[in-house]
Design a protein around this motif. Structure first.
Motif, PDB file in Angstrom:
ATOM      1  N   ASP A 178       0.854  -1.202   0.000  1.00 15.26           N
ATOM      2  CA  ASP A 178       0.000   0.000   0.000  1.00 15.26           C
ATOM      3  C   ASP A 178       0.886   1.246   0.000  1.00 15.26           C
ATOM      4  OD1 ASP A 178      -2.240   1.514  -0.023  1.00 15.26           O
ATOM      5  OD2 ASP A 178      -2.996   0.864   1.934  1.00 15.26           O
ATOM      6  N   THR A 179       1.565   1.483  -1.114  1.00 17.01           N
ATOM      7  CA  THR A 179       2.583   2.524  -1.206  1.00 17.01           C
ATOM      8  C   THR A 179       2.413   3.332  -2.485  1.00 17.01           C
ATOM      9  OG1 THR A 179       4.181   1.158   0.003  1.00 17.01           O
ATOM     10  CG2 THR A 179       5.063   2.985  -1.262  1.00 17.01           C
ATOM     11  N   VAL A 180       2.648   4.614  -2.405  1.00 21.00           N
ATOM     12  CA  VAL A 180       2.610   5.485  -3.573  1.00 21.00           C
ATOM     13  C   VAL A 180       3.675   6.558  -3.408  1.00 21.00           C
ATOM     14  CG1 VAL A 180       0.952   7.149  -2.650  1.00 21.00           C
ATOM     15  CG2 VAL A 180       1.074   6.772  -5.126  1.00 21.00           C
ATOM     16  N   GLY A 181       4.123   7.101  -4.534  1.00 20.04           N
ATOM     17  CA  GLY A 181       5.069   8.215  -4.516  1.00 20.04           C
ATOM     18  C   GLY A 181       4.441   9.443  -5.132  1.00 20.04           C
ATOM     19  N   VAL A 182       4.986  10.627  -4.808  1.00 17.27           N
ATOM     20  CA  VAL A 182       4.520  11.869  -5.426  1.00 17.27           C
ATOM     21  C   VAL A 182       5.710  12.626  -5.994  1.00 17.27           C
ATOM     22  CG1 VAL A 182       2.449  12.131  -4.001  1.00 17.27           C
ATOM     23  CG2 VAL A 182       4.603  13.124  -3.221  1.00 17.27           C
ATOM     24  N   TYR A 183       5.463  13.259  -7.120  1.00 15.99           N
ATOM     25  CA  TYR A 183       6.448  14.125  -7.762  1.00 15.99           C
ATOM     26  C   TYR A 183       5.663  15.083  -8.650  1.00 15.99           C
ATOM     27  CZ  TYR A 183      10.790  15.603 -10.003  1.00 15.99           C
ATOM     28  OH  TYR A 183      11.861  16.350 -10.459  1.00 15.99           O
ATOM     29  N   LYS A 184       6.292  16.179  -9.036  1.00 15.96           N
ATOM     30  CA  LYS A 184       5.578  17.185  -9.818  1.00 15.96           C
ATOM     31  C   LYS A 184       5.077  16.639 -11.161  1.00 15.96           C
ATOM     32  CE  LYS A 184      10.005  19.110 -11.383  1.00 15.96           C
ATOM     33  NZ  LYS A 184      10.869  20.324 -11.376  1.00 15.96           N
ATOM     34  N   LYS A 185       5.771  15.615 -11.690  1.00 15.68           N
ATOM     35  CA  LYS A 185       5.314  14.945 -12.900  1.00 15.68           C
ATOM     36  C   LYS A 185       5.107  13.470 -12.597  1.00 15.68           C
ATOM     37  CE  LYS A 185       6.420  14.106 -17.758  1.00 15.68           C
ATOM     38  NZ  LYS A 185       7.404  14.312 -18.857  1.00 15.68           N
TER      39      LYS A 185
END
Length: 510
Positions: free
Chosen positions: A142-149
């Motif tokens: 249950d993992t996600v990443g965030v970045y501007k794109k």
């Protein structure tokens, strides 16, 4: 007998043309989805094929990773099930190397109980999502990443300073690869971590800052959380060869009380890590120089700036206060903007200047706030004396260095407004800010510095550049001292020494 080539041939040509046109349309749509939008194809994208609900991400040499939903269903914030990219996510040696590194890091955190297989996890500022991939590989699905794109299926579009999630949603948040070090808004970064991390959740950061000054700045910045432990580890590559890993745990709702600035008598104590920096500073000039205008400028080359001894990351704001700024091109431009080592930080600049001759120069100067008053020990009307000392060259429309007087003493004077500088400083900056001050106030330092100690405002200043005025030898008249100031060089040295003994990093300004 020749076969008929009429109508069937015509229909065949029509069908072939329709087929080629359809392939062209599908190919164009495919290229648009993948290259322009930066996404993978899904059921609504009109691609060649549909993607199964639960695909397997296969990493060459890394192992198989079952891809579950990036973030499980939430009443308000939802994300779609993770889907693989159209290329093998582990097709490069760099990606594999990073995944191996993060897998090792996260396995240690699992062993120590800071991370669990069922932890809902978030990775911040991760362009390719190697850390997300590593978490999924070791079983934290249950993992996600965030970045501007976005880089789906591992990373969605989002900013660390404005996360697209509801409050108290994650059990574990990770910031790697020096993402926090590079942030231009560390206070907002910290606030978003505090907002989205669950109570009792863990925040782990990897930073290149390893000195005590930056460590204490980090602890102050993340006051929502309790410090658990830190360790130094080897980095992935030469871009970040040495890493300090810091583990924090959110306490309650994250609204911890900020430690009080002063005690009942407005005193403050400079912490030991700041006092250690003072001990590394250049020595003060012990004997009065015969040619101070030369000696002090030479001594400037020996200055050991705080920013040369410590990392100033993790501050809420960066502030430069120029007390006695004079013209805009004087110390602000010629020294601070061009020479002071700012570690690529953007500073808010406050120019305090009582001489109205210079006010026009500060109009429309971005990032600079002019305070057209005299720094003083209380709020009251003062008189600004225009200097006629033969030891100073008249500049800027015939005006030389001026000084303030509590009462009118005759001569060429202007009536001005003085303000309580110490109280203004306490209302403008906090201990979480990085504050540099230059003070050139024509003798008023003997009133202002004691007032800063009295109110405790001295502890808000990280570094001071102080020009102390005394009855120095005249440049124009050998063997003669200035009659403008009554203090001696010995008294200036005592003032400087008392500041350093109190843990304040002060340098002799020229």
């Amino acid at each position: 007998m020749e076969p008929s080539t009429g109508k069937p041939s015509f229909l065949r040509n029509i069908l072939v043309r329709l087929f080629l046109f359809s392939v062209l349309i599908i190919g164009f749509r495919f290229a648009y989805i993948v290259t322009i939008r930066g996404e993978s194809c899904d059921f609504g994208d009109f691609c060649f094929f549909a993607v199964p609900e639960n695909p397997q991400l296969v990493g060459a040499g890394i192992g198989q990773l079952s891809s579950a939903a990036a973030i499980s269903t939430d009443p308000v914030q939802k994300t779609s099930p993770a889907k693989p990219s159209h290329r093998d996510l582990s097709d490069t040696a760099e990606f594999q190397k990073s995944v191996h590194f993060y897998s090792s890091v996260f396995q240690d955190l699992l062993a120590d109980g800071y991370l669990l297989p069922e932890s809902k996890s978030l990775c911040l500022d991760t362009p390719a999502g190697e850390d997300v991939f590593a978490l999924k590989e070791i079983g934290v699905q249950d993992t996600v990443g965030v970045y501007k794109k976005a880089s789906k299926p591992l990373v969605i579009s989002g900013l660390a300073v404005k996360l697209p999630f509801e409050d108290n949603i994650f059990d574990f948040i990770f910031s790697g690869n020096g993402g926090l070090d590079r942030s231009q808004k560390p206070a907002q970064f910290a606030a978003e971590v505090s907002r989205t991390l669950k109570p009792e959740g863990f925040f782990v950061v990897h930073t290149a800052s390893r000195d005590e000054y930056s460590f204490n700045s980090f602890i102050d910045l993340f006051n929502c959380c309790k410090f658990i432990q830190s360790r130094d580890i080897n980095g992935i590559d030469s871009s970040m060869p040495n890493i300090r890993e810091i583990i924090m745990k959110k306490e309650g709702d994250g609204s911890r009380l900020i430690r009080p600035f002063t005690d009942s008598v407005n005193k403050c104590s400079v912490p030991g890590y700041k006092q250690e920096l003072v001990e590394k500073a250049e020595p003060l000039i012990a004997e009065e120089p015969l040619k101070p205008w030369i000696a002090l400028k030479k001594n400037a080359k020996n200055i050991k700036y705080l920013t040369g001894m410590a990392d100033i990351n993790f501050k809420e704001r960066y502030v430069y206060v120029d007390v006695g700024a004079r013209s805009y091109g004087s110390s602000i431009v010629s020294w601070f903007k061009k020479q002071y080592p700012k570690q690529n930080k953007t500073f808010d600049i406050y120019a305090i200047e009582a001489d109205k001759t210079f006010y026009e120069q500060y109009q429309n100067k971005k990032g600079v706030t002019l305070l057209p008053y005299a720094a003083w020990v209380r709020n009251e009307t003062l008189f600004f004396e225009i200097n006629s000392d033969p030891g100073h060259k008249e500049v800027e429309k015939g005006r030389g260095m001026g000084r303030i007087q509590p009462v009118q003493s005759g001569g060429n004077v202007d009536k001005i407004q003085g303000f309580d500088f110490a109280n203004w400083l306490k209302s403008t900056v906090t201990e979480k800010d990085f504050v540099v001050m230059k003070m050139d106030v024509e003798g008023t330092e003997f009133e202002l510095i004691p007032r800063l100690f009295e109110t405790g405002a001295i502890c808000l200043i990280d570094e001071i550049f102080l020009e102390c005025h005394y009855n120095r030898w005249q440049k124009c008249c050998p063997g003669e001292r200035s009659s403008k100031y009554q203090n001696t060089y010995g008294q200036c040295l005592e003032l400087m020494t008392s500041l350093r003994q109190s843990g304040v990093l002060v340098h002799q300004w020229w």
